[in-house]
Design a protein around this motif. Sequence first.
Motif, mmCIF file in Angstrom:
data_model
loop_
_atom_site.group_PDB
_atom_site.id
_atom_site.type_symbol
_atom_site.label_atom_id
_atom_site.label_comp_id
_atom_site.label_asym_id
_atom_site.label_seq_id
_atom_site.Cartn_x
_atom_site.Cartn_y
_atom_site.Cartn_z
ATOM 1 N N ASP A 302 0.832 -1.201 0.000
ATOM 2 C CA ASP A 302 0.000 0.000 0.000
ATOM 3 C C ASP A 302 0.869 1.255 0.000
ATOM 4 N N ILE A 303 1.935 1.208 0.806
ATOM 5 C CA ILE A 303 2.841 2.362 0.866
ATOM 6 C C ILE A 303 3.483 2.595 -0.497
ATOM 7 N N ALA A 304 3.889 1.488 -1.151
ATOM 8 C CA ALA A 304 4.518 1.607 -2.462
ATOM 9 C C ALA A 304 3.560 2.220 -3.493
ATOM 10 N N ILE A 305 2.304 1.796 -3.448
ATOM 11 C CA ILE A 305 1.306 2.337 -4.383
ATOM 12 C C ILE A 305 1.095 3.827 -4.137
ATOM 13 N N LEU A 306 1.009 4.216 -2.855
ATOM 14 C CA LEU A 306 0.843 5.632 -2.531
ATOM 15 C C LEU A 306 2.042 6.449 -3.019
ATOM 16 N N ARG A 307 3.224 5.870 -2.886
ATOM 17 C CA ARG A 307 4.423 6.577 -3.349
ATOM 18 C C ARG A 307 4.409 6.760 -4.864
ATOM 19 N N THR A 308 3.959 5.708 -5.598
ATOM 20 C CA THR A 308 3.914 5.821 -7.067
ATOM 21 C C THR A 308 2.844 6.801 -7.531
ATOM 22 N N LEU A 309 1.825 7.006 -6.661
ATOM 23 C CA LEU A 309 0.774 7.968 -7.001
ATOM 24 C C LEU A 309 1.181 9.400 -6.656
ATOM 25 N N GLY A 310 2.382 9.553 -6.081
ATOM 26 C CA GLY A 310 2.885 10.897 -5.830
ATOM 27 C C GLY A 310 2.984 11.294 -4.373
ATOM 28 N N ALA A 311 2.663 10.380 -3.446
ATOM 29 C CA ALA A 311 2.762 10.710 -2.018
ATOM 30 C C ALA A 311 4.231 10.873 -1.635
ATOM 31 N N SER A 312 4.549 11.908 -0.891
ATOM 32 C CA SER A 312 5.929 12.148 -0.454
ATOM 33 C C SER A 312 6.254 11.298 0.772
ATOM 34 N N PRO A 313 7.537 11.066 1.073
ATOM 35 C CA PRO A 313 7.906 10.334 2.294
ATOM 36 C C PRO A 313 7.324 10.972 3.556
ATOM 37 N N ARG A 314 7.280 12.327 3.573
ATOM 38 C CA ARG A 314 6.706 12.993 4.743
ATOM 39 C C ARG A 314 5.225 12.665 4.887
ATOM 40 N N SER A 315 4.483 12.571 3.783
ATOM 41 C CA SER A 315 3.058 12.235 3.844
ATOM 42 C C SER A 315 2.865 10.824 4.375
ATOM 43 N N ILE A 316 3.708 9.879 3.914
ATOM 44 C CA ILE A 316 3.625 8.498 4.416
ATOM 45 C C ILE A 316 3.893 8.475 5.915
ATOM 46 N N MET A 317 4.859 9.259 6.345
ATOM 47 C CA MET A 317 5.190 9.332 7.776
ATOM 48 C C MET A 317 4.007 9.849 8.586
ATOM 49 N N LYS A 318 3.331 10.871 8.061
ATOM 50 C CA LYS A 318 2.185 11.441 8.765
ATOM 51 C C LYS A 318 1.039 10.451 8.876
ATOM 52 N N VAL A 319 0.860 9.595 7.861
ATOM 53 C CA VAL A 319 -0.210 8.600 7.878
ATOM 54 C C VAL A 319 -0.065 7.695 9.096
ATOM 55 N N PHE A 320 1.151 7.205 9.344
ATOM 56 C CA PHE A 320 1.352 6.273 10.451
ATOM 57 C C PHE A 320 1.447 6.990 11.797
ATOM 58 N N ILE A 321 1.854 8.274 11.769
ATOM 59 C CA ILE A 321 1.798 9.045 13.005
ATOM 60 C C ILE A 321 0.347 9.205 13.456
ATOM 61 N N VAL A 322 -0.563 9.443 12.493
ATOM 62 C CA VAL A 322 -1.994 9.545 12.805
ATOM 63 C C VAL A 322 -2.491 8.245 13.421
ATOM 64 N N GLN A 323 -2.083 7.120 12.842
ATOM 65 C CA GLN A 323 -2.544 5.821 13.325
ATOM 66 C C GLN A 323 -2.102 5.577 14.766
ATOM 67 N N GLY A 324 -0.820 5.849 15.066
ATOM 68 C CA GLY A 324 -0.322 5.633 16.426
ATOM 69 C C GLY A 324 -0.861 6.642 17.418
ATOM 70 N N THR A 325 -0.978 7.898 16.958
ATOM 71 C CA THR A 325 -1.478 8.945 17.851
ATOM 72 C C THR A 325 -2.925 8.693 18.246
ATOM 73 N N LEU A 326 -3.712 8.152 17.341
ATOM 74 C CA LEU A 326 -5.115 7.865 17.655
ATOM 75 C C LEU A 326 -5.216 6.865 18.797
ATOM 76 N N ILE A 327 -4.347 5.848 18.784
ATOM 77 C CA ILE A 327 -4.336 4.884 19.900
ATOM 78 C C ILE A 327 -3.994 5.611 21.200
ATOM 79 N N GLY A 328 -2.981 6.498 21.138
ATOM 80 C CA GLY A 328 -2.585 7.232 22.334
ATOM 81 C C GLY A 328 -3.668 8.154 22.842
ATOM 82 N N VAL A 329 -4.318 8.882 21.937
ATOM 83 C CA VAL A 329 -5.377 9.810 22.342
ATOM 84 C C VAL A 329 -6.550 9.063 22.957
#
Length: 415
Positions: A302-329
């Motif tokens: 999924d990450i590879a597909i998002l990258r080929t569609l133009g997602a930047s490394p920073r955007s991929i990083m933010k996606v997983f930060i959201v996932q972990g932060t939601l558990i914390g919140v």
Amino acid sequence: MSSYELFIGLRYTRAKRRNHFISFISLISLLGITLGMTALITVMSVMNGFQKEVRTRILGVASHIQVSGIDGKLTGWRLVAGEALRHPEVEAAAPFVSAQGMVSYDQIVSGVAVRGILPEMENEVADFAGMMVDGELSDLVPGSFGMVIGRELARALGVFTGDKIVLISPQGQVTPAGILPRLKQFTITGIFQAGHFEYDSSLVLIHLADAQKLYRMGNDEVSGVRLKLRDLFHAPQVVQELGPMISAEVYISDWSRQHANYFRAIQIEKRMLSLILALIIAVAAFNIVSTLVMAVTDKQSDIAILRTLGASPRSIMKVFIVQGTLIGVLGTTLGVIGGVLLAYNIEAVIAAIEHVFSVQFLSREVYYISEIPSDLQLADVITVAVVSFVLTLLATLYPSYRASKVNPAEALRYE
């Protein structure tokens, strides 16, 4: 953070996973944060409650501020009291005579701390009126040589109100036969219970005039003046401000110095318990790291597909930060709710546990504080919530950074 990063991060959190173990670890992380915060908030509230209870019992007998003579004697106490009362924080003042002695009854002898007081003024700086279990403080009349003693001392001597005991003063009388101690018979007019063993077992109260006669002090001589403040937590600051206001040479101390060991011990226990329980939250945060690392491995295509569609490394990083932060919140929110509810209802919970298991945690026969006190403070709740959130946020950084470094070509090679 753009909307699609937030959307994908939330979608990954809700979506069913091919690897159910990841969902299980996520649940454990959530429960770990919730239980850790609930326990930490509750324990801090209970420690605050014990600290407040001990402080209330000590200051019900002791004073907020004590002004004493340099050599143990203060002449002209009315002038000193008047000067102290000019301070806006000082609410009341009362003189006292402090001395040591021994009481004797039916061949039983016990060392005591003798305090000479004016009953009508003493009740303004202390709470003896609410501690009396027999008799009244006003029964101390000058010249009658009455005495009010603590309940534990009365139990040790085996005396009751109306009994007569002998007070032995260490200031002896010089006679041809040598130095003899001064003896005086007192009548017990009241018994108090402060709920603090040190006072209940060794403090005796007599009228100020009787104490001055017994310890050979002048009519205008006392040991010092006790002050009550509007806000006891301002005591250290008031001590500094009272120095220039009082004309006599005096020594001024406050309750935080006189009983520093008690409060320092409770504070250290609170900090150590908080540190130990904070490790539960830290372990739960580490579980978030393992959860996201496995999620990154599971979502590499999924990450590879998002990258080929133009997602930047920073955007991929933010996606997983959201996932972990939601558990914390979510864990932090549930933990705060659970901790606040448990802290407010700790007495009912403890009573239910004692009833179900037929045990008693704080027996009235052993402990002076027989109930679990709780004092929930907003500052503690905010501190715990912030620490928990920061730990969970930090736990998302490494897995998110690892996700941003996924090579699309390598990830899609075998798809």
